[in-house]
Design a protein around this motif. Structure first.
Motif, PDB file in Angstrom:
ATOM      1  N   MET A   1       0.848  -1.184   0.000  1.00 59.11           N
ATOM      2  CA  MET A   1       0.000   0.000   0.000  1.00 59.11           C
ATOM      3  C   MET A   1       0.892   1.246   0.000  1.00 59.11           C
ATOM      4  N   PRO A   2       0.581   2.229  -0.841  1.00 55.58           N
ATOM      5  CA  PRO A   2       1.404   3.437  -0.886  1.00 55.58           C
ATOM      6  C   PRO A   2       1.350   4.216   0.432  1.00 55.58           C
ATOM      7  N   ALA A   3       2.439   4.913   0.720  1.00 55.44           N
ATOM      8  CA  ALA A   3       2.458   5.809   1.875  1.00 55.44           C
ATOM      9  C   ALA A   3       1.439   6.921   1.631  1.00 55.44           C
ATOM     10  N   MET A   4       0.964   7.554   2.705  1.00 52.57           N
ATOM     11  CA  MET A   4      -0.055   8.608   2.581  1.00 52.57           C
ATOM     12  C   MET A   4       0.413   9.741   1.664  1.00 52.57           C
ATOM     13  N   HIS A   5       1.660  10.154   1.830  1.00 51.42           N
ATOM     14  CA  HIS A   5       2.254  11.200   0.988  1.00 51.42           C
ATOM     15  C   HIS A   5       3.533  10.645   0.374  1.00 51.42           C
ATOM     16  N   GLU A   6       3.488  10.348  -0.905  1.00 52.57           N
ATOM     17  CA  GLU A   6       4.699   9.929  -1.593  1.00 52.57           C
ATOM     18  C   GLU A   6       4.637  10.461  -3.018  1.00 52.57           C
ATOM     19  N   ILE A   7       5.804  10.723  -3.549  1.00 49.92           N
ATOM     20  CA  ILE A   7       5.885  11.200  -4.923  1.00 49.92           C
ATOM     21  C   ILE A   7       6.094   9.988  -5.814  1.00 49.92           C
ATOM     22  N   ARG A   8       5.172   9.803  -6.730  1.00 50.61           N
ATOM     23  CA  ARG A   8       5.297   8.742  -7.729  1.00 50.61           C
ATOM     24  C   ARG A   8       5.493   9.436  -9.057  1.00 50.61           C
ATOM     25  N   ALA A   9       6.497   8.979  -9.817  1.00 52.43           N
ATOM     26  CA  ALA A   9       6.847   9.694 -11.043  1.00 52.43           C
ATOM     27  C   ALA A   9       7.577   8.793 -12.020  1.00 52.43           C
ATOM     28  N   ASP A  10       7.661   9.262 -13.237  1.00 47.92           N
ATOM     29  CA  ASP A  10       8.506   8.672 -14.264  1.00 47.92           C
ATOM     30  C   ASP A  10       9.817   9.461 -14.190  1.00 47.92           C
ATOM     31  N   PHE A  11      10.899   8.790 -13.838  1.00 45.42           N
ATOM     32  CA  PHE A  11      12.169   9.499 -13.703  1.00 45.42           C
ATOM     33  C   PHE A  11      13.334   8.590 -14.077  1.00 45.42           C
ATOM     34  N   GLY A  12      14.451   9.228 -14.390  1.00 41.90           N
ATOM     35  CA  GLY A  12      15.690   8.525 -14.672  1.00 41.90           C
ATOM     36  C   GLY A  12      16.776   9.081 -13.766  1.00 41.90           C
ATOM     37  N   ALA A  13      18.014   8.814 -14.122  1.00 42.74           N
ATOM     38  CA  ALA A  13      19.134   9.245 -13.286  1.00 42.74           C
ATOM     39  C   ALA A  13      19.211  10.765 -13.166  1.00 42.74           C
ATOM     40  N   ASP A  14      18.878  11.481 -14.235  1.00 40.31           N
ATOM     41  CA  ASP A  14      19.063  12.930 -14.239  1.00 40.31           C
ATOM     42  C   ASP A  14      17.795  13.749 -14.430  1.00 40.31           C
ATOM     43  N   THR A  15      16.690  13.099 -14.812  1.00 40.98           N
ATOM     44  CA  THR A  15      15.470  13.853 -15.110  1.00 40.98           C
ATOM     45  C   THR A  15      14.242  13.200 -14.485  1.00 40.98           C
ATOM     46  N   ILE A  16      13.178  13.992 -14.402  1.00 38.20           N
ATOM     47  CA  ILE A  16      11.867  13.546 -13.947  1.00 38.20           C
ATOM     48  C   ILE A  16      10.839  14.138 -14.908  1.00 38.20           C
ATOM     49  N   THR A  17       9.764  13.408 -15.152  1.00 36.33           N
ATOM     50  CA  THR A  17       8.705  13.908 -16.028  1.00 36.33           C
ATOM     51  C   THR A  17       7.562  14.451 -15.179  1.00 36.33           C
ATOM     52  N   VAL A  18       7.127  15.656 -15.534  1.00 33.71           N
ATOM     53  CA  VAL A  18       5.946  16.261 -14.928  1.00 33.71           C
ATOM     54  C   VAL A  18       4.960  16.527 -16.057  1.00 33.71           C
ATOM     55  N   TYR A  19       3.695  16.668 -15.694  1.00 33.46           N
ATOM     56  CA  TYR A  19       2.650  16.809 -16.703  1.00 33.46           C
ATOM     57  C   TYR A  19       1.933  18.138 -16.523  1.00 33.46           C
ATOM     58  N   GLN A  20       1.552  18.723 -17.665  1.00 31.70           N
ATOM     59  CA  GLN A  20       0.799  19.963 -17.675  1.00 31.70           C
ATOM     60  C   GLN A  20      -0.189  19.930 -18.832  1.00 31.70           C
ATOM     61  N   ALA A  21      -1.279  20.681 -18.676  1.00 30.95           N
ATOM     62  CA  ALA A  21      -2.294  20.778 -19.720  1.00 30.95           C
ATOM     63  C   ALA A  21      -2.394  22.239 -20.148  1.00 30.95           C
ATOM     64  N   TYR A  22      -2.420  22.466 -21.457  1.00 30.80           N
ATOM     65  CA  TYR A  22      -2.414  23.824 -22.003  1.00 30.80           C
ATOM     66  C   TYR A  22      -3.353  23.940 -23.203  1.00 30.80           C
ATOM     67  N   PRO A  23      -3.666  25.193 -23.567  1.00 23.81           N
ATOM     68  CA  PRO A  23      -4.351  25.394 -24.850  1.00 23.81           C
ATOM     69  C   PRO A  23      -3.359  25.133 -25.991  1.00 23.81           C
ATOM     70  N   ALA A  24      -3.893  24.920 -27.196  1.00 26.15           N
ATOM     71  CA  ALA A  24      -3.063  24.566 -28.351  1.00 26.15           C
ATOM     72  C   ALA A  24      -1.956  25.578 -28.621  1.00 26.15           C
ATOM     73  N   ALA A  25      -2.235  26.866 -28.503  1.00 27.73           N
ATOM     74  CA  ALA A  25      -1.227  27.880 -28.829  1.00 27.73           C
ATOM     75  C   ALA A  25       0.006  27.745 -27.938  1.00 27.73           C
ATOM     76  N   VAL A  26      -0.184  27.511 -26.654  1.00 25.55           N
ATOM     77  CA  VAL A  26       0.945  27.362 -25.729  1.00 25.55           C
ATOM     78  C   VAL A  26       1.687  26.060 -26.024  1.00 25.55           C
ATOM     79  N   ALA A  27       0.946  24.973 -26.207  1.00 24.38           N
ATOM     80  CA  ALA A  27       1.566  23.673 -26.479  1.00 24.38           C
ATOM     81  C   ALA A  27       2.354  23.700 -27.783  1.00 24.38           C
ATOM     82  N   ASP A  28       1.776  24.252 -28.844  1.00 18.73           N
ATOM     83  CA  ASP A  28       2.464  24.286 -30.136  1.00 18.73           C
ATOM     84  C   ASP A  28       3.764  25.087 -30.060  1.00 18.73           C
TER      85      ASP A  28
END
Length: 185
Positions: A1-28
Motif C-alpha cells: 500500500m502506498p504511503a499517505m504522501h509519496e511522490i510517484r513519477a517517471d524518472f531517470g538518473a538525471d530527469t523527472i517527467t511532470v505533466y501539464q495541460a495547455y491550450p493549443a497555442a501554448v503547447a504548439d
C-alpha cells in the motif's frame, strides 16, 4: 500500500517527467521551441504534477477548455529537488506562503476512472521568481501526449481498463532526501 504522501513519477538518473495541460497555442509554441516560449506566461505561477492520472482528472482527459493539450515535460532532477527544497505547503503559514517562490500541495491521487484514492499526490506551484529557471534551465524536453491521452480515455470509456493501463506512463516512488520528505509531508 502506498504511503499517505509519496511522490510517484517517471524518472531517470538525471530527469523527472511532470505533466501539464495547455491550450493549443501554448503547447504548439513549446513543442516547436523545445522549451516554453510565448504565449506561455512567465508572469504567473505554473503548476507541475508528476502524477499523470491526477492531471487527467483535472483536465478531463484533455477535454477541459484551455487544457486540451497534454504535455509531458522532462525536467532536471536538480531543478525538481531545488523546487522541493524551496516549497512551502499551501496549508501552512499564509505569510510564509505569500513570500514563497514555490508552493507545494497534496491532493488525493486518482484512479484510472478518476476516483479519489486514499493516498496523496504532489503538485508544485513554480512562482514568478522561478518560472524562467523552470522554462529555460530545468526543462530538457517536451512531448505531446494528447493523442495517447485521448486513446487511453477512449479505452476507459469502452470498459477496456487493462488495455488503457498498458498505455499509462510508468510511475514509481521517487526517492527524496529524508529532510525534504519530512518537511513536505
Amino acid at each position: 500500500m502506498p504511503a499517505m504522501h509519496e511522490i510517484r513519477a517517471d524518472f531517470g538518473a538525471d530527469t523527472i517527467t511532470v505533466y501539464q495541460a495547455y491550450p493549443a497555442a501554448v503547447a504548439d509554441a513549446a513543442l516547436a521551441a523545445g522549451q516554453f516560449a510565448a504565449p506561455f506566461s512567465f508572469r504567473r505561477m505554473t503548476w507541475i504534477k508528476p502524477s499523470y492520472l491526477w492531471l487527467m482528472k483535472r483536465s478531463n482527459w484533455g477535454r477541459k477548455p484551455g487544457q486540451e493539450r497534454i504535455l509531458a515535460v522532462r525536467i532536471t532532477r536538480a531543478g525538481w529537488e531545488q523546487a522541493l527544497a524551496l516549497a512551502v505547503p499551501t496549508t501552512g503559514d499564509p505569510g510564509a506562503l505569500a513570500a514563497a517562490d514555490v508552493h507545494v500541495q497534496w491532493d488525493p491521487e486518482r484512479s484510472l476512472r478518476g476516483a479519489a484514492l486514499n493516498h496523496y499526490s504532489i503538485q508544485i506551484g513554480v512562482g514568478r521568481p522561478r518560472i524562467r529557471e523552470f522554462a529555460e534551465d530545468w526543462t530538457t524536453g517536451i512531448t505531446d501526449l494528447t493523442a495517447r491521452t485521448h486513446r487511453i480515455a477512449e479505452l476507459v470509456r469502452a470498459g477496456r481498463d487493462d488495455q488503457a493501463k498498458r498505455l499509462l506512463p510508468p510511475e514509481r516512488v521517487y526517492p527524496l532526501p529524508e529532510a525534504v520528505a519530512r518537511r513536505l509531508s
